[in-house]
Design a protein around this motif. Sequence first.
Motif, mmCIF file in Angstrom:
data_model
loop_
_atom_site.group_PDB
_atom_site.id
_atom_site.type_symbol
_atom_site.label_atom_id
_atom_site.label_comp_id
_atom_site.label_asym_id
_atom_site.label_seq_id
_atom_site.Cartn_x
_atom_site.Cartn_y
_atom_site.Cartn_z
ATOM 1 N N PHE A 82 -16.905 7.503 -15.418
ATOM 2 C CA PHE A 82 -17.872 8.469 -14.864
ATOM 3 C C PHE A 82 -19.074 8.710 -15.778
ATOM 4 N N ARG A 83 -19.159 7.922 -16.852
ATOM 5 C CA ARG A 83 -20.349 8.030 -17.685
ATOM 6 C C ARG A 83 -21.555 7.529 -16.882
ATOM 7 N N ASP A 84 -22.652 8.296 -16.925
ATOM 8 C CA ASP A 84 -23.893 7.966 -16.195
ATOM 9 C C ASP A 84 -23.716 8.024 -14.680
ATOM 10 N N PHE A 85 -22.682 8.700 -14.218
ATOM 11 C CA PHE A 85 -22.465 8.860 -12.775
ATOM 12 C C PHE A 85 -22.617 10.334 -12.438
ATOM 13 N N ASP A 86 -23.710 10.688 -11.766
ATOM 14 C CA ASP A 86 -24.008 12.073 -11.389
ATOM 15 C C ASP A 86 -23.718 12.239 -9.912
ATOM 16 N N VAL A 87 -22.579 12.877 -9.586
ATOM 17 C CA VAL A 87 -22.185 13.004 -8.186
ATOM 18 C C VAL A 87 -23.210 13.792 -7.378
ATOM 19 N N ASN A 88 -23.877 14.778 -8.014
ATOM 20 C CA ASN A 88 -24.911 15.554 -7.303
ATOM 21 C C ASN A 88 -26.067 14.657 -6.887
ATOM 22 N N GLU A 89 -26.514 13.866 -7.837
ATOM 23 C CA GLU A 89 -27.652 12.989 -7.576
ATOM 24 C C GLU A 89 -27.303 11.946 -6.520
ATOM 25 N N ILE A 90 -26.094 11.418 -6.601
ATOM 26 C CA ILE A 90 -25.666 10.417 -5.630
ATOM 27 C C ILE A 90 -25.654 10.999 -4.227
ATOM 28 N N LEU A 91 -25.055 12.172 -4.071
ATOM 29 C CA LEU A 91 -24.957 12.784 -2.745
ATOM 30 C C LEU A 91 -26.311 13.201 -2.206
ATOM 31 N N ARG A 92 -27.171 13.684 -3.088
ATOM 32 C CA ARG A 92 -28.530 14.028 -2.638
ATOM 33 C C ARG A 92 -29.252 12.781 -2.144
ATOM 34 N N GLY A 93 -29.000 11.662 -2.814
ATOM 35 C CA GLY A 93 -29.610 10.410 -2.397
ATOM 36 C C GLY A 93 -29.126 9.957 -1.031
ATOM 37 N N PHE A 94 -27.948 10.450 -0.621
ATOM 38 C CA PHE A 94 -27.415 10.123 0.698
ATOM 39 C C PHE A 94 -27.824 11.154 1.754
ATOM 40 N N GLY A 95 -28.715 12.099 1.365
ATOM 41 C CA GLY A 95 -29.198 13.071 2.334
ATOM 42 C C GLY A 95 -28.502 14.414 2.285
ATOM 43 N N PHE A 96 -27.593 14.589 1.323
ATOM 44 C CA PHE A 96 -26.906 15.875 1.197
ATOM 45 C C PHE A 96 -27.738 16.768 0.287
ATOM 46 N N ASP A 97 -28.897 17.247 0.794
ATOM 47 C CA ASP A 97 -29.821 17.943 -0.094
ATOM 48 C C ASP A 97 -29.869 19.456 0.136
ATOM 49 N N GLY A 98 -29.014 19.964 1.023
ATOM 50 C CA GLY A 98 -28.950 21.414 1.204
ATOM 51 C C GLY A 98 -30.089 21.967 2.022
ATOM 52 N N SER A 99 -30.775 21.113 2.805
ATOM 53 C CA SER A 99 -31.907 21.624 3.572
ATOM 54 C C SER A 99 -31.818 21.202 5.033
ATOM 55 N N GLY A 100 -30.671 21.209 5.579
ATOM 56 C CA GLY A 100 -30.485 20.875 6.974
ATOM 57 C C GLY A 100 -29.807 19.532 7.147
ATOM 58 N N GLY A 101 -30.198 18.565 6.292
ATOM 59 C CA GLY A 101 -29.555 17.264 6.384
ATOM 60 C C GLY A 101 -28.195 17.250 5.720
ATOM 61 N N ASN A 102 -27.929 18.298 4.976
ATOM 62 C CA ASN A 102 -26.659 18.370 4.263
ATOM 63 C C ASN A 102 -25.592 18.948 5.174
#
Length: 301
Positions: A82-102
């Motif tokens: 999990f080094r260099d693996f940011d689950v937040n960044e990954i999920l945001r990149g998939f559209g889970f950004d907390g603004s309706g698409g999430n």
Amino acid sequence: MKNYYSVLGLNKGASEEDIKKSYRKLARQYHPDRNANNSKAEEKFKEVSEAYAVLSDGKKRNQYDQFGSEGFHQKFSREDIFRDFDVNEILRGFGFDGSGGNPFHGQGSPFGGGRFDNPFSQRRSPQREPRIPPLKKELTINFEEAALGCQRTLSISRDGVLEETNIKIPSGITHGKVLRLKDKGQISLAGNRRGDLHILINITPHPFFSREGRDIVMEMKIKLTDAILGTSIKVKTLNGIKSVKVPPGTQNNSKLRLKEAGIKFSAGACGDQLVRIIIDIPKNLTDEQTSHVQFLQDTGI
């Protein structure tokens, strides 16, 4: 140990795009925000995220494909995965950004606030590295070495390097026994641990000694007259030659016991040596011998 490709529902050789699509689908399905108080879904989410952390990284994926699941986990710890693996960044990149698409927006993450905090740093103890298979060797020793104990030096190839290893053989060891030497085997792929060395002991037969538990057994032939009248014989033992008295009237196959002349044990115990007496009956007698035996027979012997 699970196969990362199978975890994502893919075959080995899947494209990067297939890996992304599969993780996006499974992360959406199992994320804890969608499965409140569902521990199985939470574990599944962590599992697919671990698989994605490896297969989405070119270097880690190459190592995984080369060494397989077991070899990979000997080389990479959970922290490495999990080094260099940011689950937040990954999920945001998939559209889970907390603004309706999430799809999880507003439901609250069990990993802390509105962010998708990395669940792998909490509530889960580090995965233990897989056990290193033991290095197996055979060693042949003679009867005396097995009975009294000995030291041997073995030349063993470990990961392509020839090394000498000193082996202490305990007294009293038996044929077929396996000596297990801790941390004397192969080095792990990560280079930070050693496996064990297992040595199968083979014992060559002795020309006249045999073993019965802690005791050593041998045979000695004596003449008929010595059995009748008694005598003294020279007997070979593990500690040299000993003089042993044969009492008058000794019977064929009777045993003489030499106390504490048998198998030695590290705890201080010691067996005996048993001398089985074989009376040698002559097949051919001279006329004089025949007359003497006839006389003995006439006297009732």
